[in-house]
Design a protein around this motif. Structure first.
Motif, mmCIF file in Angstrom:
data_model
loop_
_atom_site.group_PDB
_atom_site.id
_atom_site.type_symbol
_atom_site.label_atom_id
_atom_site.label_comp_id
_atom_site.label_asym_id
_atom_site.label_seq_id
_atom_site.Cartn_x
_atom_site.Cartn_y
_atom_site.Cartn_z
ATOM 1 N N TRP B 30 0.830 -1.209 0.000
ATOM 2 C CA TRP B 30 0.000 0.000 0.000
ATOM 3 C C TRP B 30 0.864 1.259 0.000
ATOM 4 O O TRP B 30 0.533 2.260 -0.637
ATOM 5 N N SER B 33 2.115 1.671 -3.490
ATOM 6 C CA SER B 33 1.006 2.111 -4.329
ATOM 7 C C SER B 33 0.719 3.606 -4.117
ATOM 8 O O SER B 33 0.554 4.361 -5.074
ATOM 9 N N LYS B 37 0.872 7.278 -6.749
ATOM 10 C CA LYS B 37 -0.443 7.775 -7.163
ATOM 11 C C LYS B 37 -0.434 9.286 -7.318
ATOM 12 O O LYS B 37 0.121 9.990 -6.472
ATOM 13 N N TRP B 49 -5.698 -0.426 -5.485
ATOM 14 C CA TRP B 49 -4.403 -1.040 -5.201
ATOM 15 C C TRP B 49 -3.374 -0.643 -6.247
ATOM 16 O O TRP B 49 -2.236 -0.337 -5.913
ATOM 17 N N ILE B 50 -3.788 -0.668 -7.501
ATOM 18 C CA ILE B 50 -2.855 -0.306 -8.566
ATOM 19 C C ILE B 50 -3.153 1.135 -8.995
ATOM 20 O O ILE B 50 -4.292 1.434 -9.350
ATOM 21 N N PRO B 51 -2.171 2.038 -8.940
ATOM 22 C CA PRO B 51 -2.410 3.414 -9.397
ATOM 23 C C PRO B 51 -2.865 3.414 -10.858
ATOM 24 O O PRO B 51 -2.264 2.737 -11.694
ATOM 25 N N PRO B 54 0.045 6.016 -12.846
ATOM 26 C CA PRO B 54 1.229 6.114 -11.990
ATOM 27 C C PRO B 54 2.103 7.305 -12.391
ATOM 28 O O PRO B 54 2.200 7.645 -13.569
#
Lengths: 309, 279
Positions: B30, B33, B37, B49-51, B54
């Motif tokens: 986290w 992640s 973000k 959970w996944i940007p 990114p």
């Protein structure tokens, strides 16, 4: 410390002290470490105990004076201190016990021939190696009311909006306790695993051949061998946890309303925000005394009940 | 192998192990992640959970807002000096403790254990006053000295184990061959000890690199402050805009510790039992 081995150390048998000149050489080898220890460790300890009986304050022009037991009398009536003391004990027990149970479970698992052991090993590094400040920041992000993964998961599962965990009066202490458990689990696991690997393997197999179930094997073979290590690591963990500072300083800084103000945080504020050196030193003395008493009682009880080797 | 473990039991074990792995890993995932973000995603009430987009902006912002490079340099200097000095003074003493069991080594061992038990607050006030006397308050050397002493108990304990693992017969053989005491130490013992010394130094390095409390109390000038202290300055007002840079800085600060620890982990866990290695 807690190397669970009872085997004979590999060094030469002691006793026979050789001629004096060898011992003189030994002293020269020891002094470089001994002097700093005396000046910056043993010295401060004695000095700290002495300070507890003075009215030492920072940034004052008047000379420091002996005040006898006055600081301790004040402490007795300081409800804020006793509140923080109670919280410190709650925290120490609340972290040490689950930490031990979880670490024991993990150690028993890792002692089996499972596939993902290497991954567990690798991940265990994270809590162990991280700066406590980073651990605190990381969990602040987990607990964050809007951008935190915990509340996000709660919202996704349709269980409401989640909470503001670290600032809620009821949830703050449990929330920091979870972080404490997470942070200390790997060290405890490794110590227990070392203890487990000292259990004679033949005993296990003999017990299994005799048809003893898993629980009975644990109780009669594993636990007796593990007990010394378990006792030592639990005692140490309790002390470390009771004295911890950085983690909670970052997570809540003792808030909300002092609900997570551990004794160390309280003494730190007293000493370095209000400059009450003597008073804070007296707190330190009380903490040392209480820890010693608790541990003495605990160890005496456990050792008395067990079979000494 | 365990003859009585069947399929279902094994499956249950894997399930529990998986639970452990998730518990250990998720906060760190986290953190990573969050570090990548953009502020827009952090402000939304549905972080993922996944940007989705990114970005490296958080790292840039973190370096702009806080003196991170200066702080990292300060931490590096303090940790490296403390590690070097700690093994320099601890190795000879550990050697004596391992080879001659005397009242001194008993006392030293006792001290190693006991010193762990005292609240630092009882030590920090006198330390503060002693360093003030020596004009070492708010200096890097003052902090380094404290770190050396702080690292000593564990360093002594580890090194004693490593010395015991060097067979004393080798030293005796060398002295039979006519090598003097010093020569024996330098040419026989030291090379065998070297890996253990390096592991101990690296461990002392991590301890100092991670440390907050002493740095917080002993250093007042912002230019001298170490990374953990500077990180605490980020904390407090955490609007959505500040979370990303906070995570980015925290992630960078922990990388050296994780990498070094990964390298020496086996030696540390070995060190826990090295004290009893039989030759």
């Amino acid at each position: 410390m807690d190397s669970g081995k009872k085997g004979p150390p590999g060094g030469p048998p002691g006793g026979q002290s050789r001629p004096v000149h060898r011992n003189v050489g030994a002293w020269f080898l020891v002094l470089p470490a001994l002097i700093p220890i005396l000046v910056l460790s043993v010295g401060p300890l004695l000095y700290g105990i002495a300070l507890a009986f003075t009215d030492a304050q920072s940034g004052r022009t008047r000379a420091t004076q002996w005040v006898g037991g006055l600081n301790f009398q004040d402490l007795l009536h300081d409800t804020l201190f006793w509140d923080s003391f109670r919280i410190g004990l709650l925290w120490a027990v609340g972290v040490t016990v689950p930490q031990f149970v979880l670490a024991l479970g993990l150690a028993l698992l890792l002692n089996q021939k499972l596939r993902l052991r290497w991954l567990a090993r690798a991940l265990a590094i994270i809590p162990w190696a991280m700066p406590e400040v980073v651990v605190g920041i990381m969990w602040r992000l987990v607990y964050h009311p809007d951008a935190g993964v915990l509340n996000e998961t709660i919202r996704d599962l349709g269980l409401g909006d989640g909470r503001d965990w670290l600032t809620g009066l009821a949830t703050a202490l449990p929330a920091v306790i979870v972080v404490g458990v997470w942070a200390g689990m790997p060290q405890t696991t490794v110590a227990l695993l070392a203890g487990l690997q000292n259990t004679p393997h033949e005993l296990h197999e003999a017990a299994a051949l005799d048809g003893a179930g898993a629980w009975r094997r644990f109780r009669t073979v594993t636990w007796p061998a593990l007990k010394p290590v378990a006792l030592a690591i639990t005692a140490l963990n309790f002390i470390w946890n009771f004295n911890s500072f950085a983690l909670v300083y970052v997570l809540t800084n003792g808030e909300p309303g002092g609900r997570t103000r551990l004794p160390m945080l309280f003494a730190y504020e007293e000493a370095f925000h209000y400059g009450q050196f003597g008073y804070a030193a007296a707190m330190g003395c009380v903490m040392v005394a209480v820890i010693s008493v608790i541990l003495a009682v605990y160890l005496a009880g456990r050792l008395g009940g067990g079979e000494d080797r | 192998m365990n003859p009585r473990t069947g399929g279902p039991a094994r499956a249950a074990q894997y399930l529990v192990l998986l639970g452990y792995l998730v518990f250990l890993a998720f906060p760190f995932l986290w953190l990573i992640s969050t570090a990548f973000k953009p502020a827009r995603e952090l402000g939304s009430l549905h972080p993922t959970w996944i940007p989705e987009n990114p970005t490296l902006d958080n790292f840039r912002t973190a370096f702009d807002e806080q003196p991170l490079l200066q702080a990292a340099a300060n931490s590096l200097l303090a940790a490296a000096c403390a590690a070097f000095l700690a093994v320099l003074v601890a190795t000879p003493m550990a050697y004596v403790m391992a080879r001659h069991r005397s009242r001194l080594s008993t006392a030293a061992t006792g001290w190693v254990v006991v010193s762990q038990a005292f609240p630092i607050v009882l030590m920090i006030i006198p330390l503060f006053l002693i360093l003030k006397h020596l004009h070492l308050i708010n200096t890097r050397w003052g902090l380094i000295m404290v770190y050396v002493v702080w690292a000593l108990p564990f360093a002594l304990w580890m090194l004693t184990g490593y010395v015991r693992a060097v067979p004393v017969e080798l030293e005796e053989a060398a002295s039979v061959d006519g090598a003097g005491r010093l020569r024996t130490l330098v040419s026989v013992t030291a090379p065998l000890l070297a890996p253990g010394i390096v592991a101990t130094a690296l461990f002392a390095f991590i301890t100092a690199w991670n440390e907050l409390f002493f740095a917080l109390v002993l250093l007042k000038t912002p230019e001298k402050q170490t990374l953990p202290v500077v990180l605490t300055h980020f904390i407090g007002a955490e609007g959505a805009a500040d979370l990303g840079p906070l995570a980015a800085a925290a992630f960078l600060a922990t990388l050296p510790s994780l990498v070094i620890f990964a390298v020496i982990q086996r030696r540390i866990t070995g060190g826990m039992t090295a004290g009893a290695v039989k030759s």
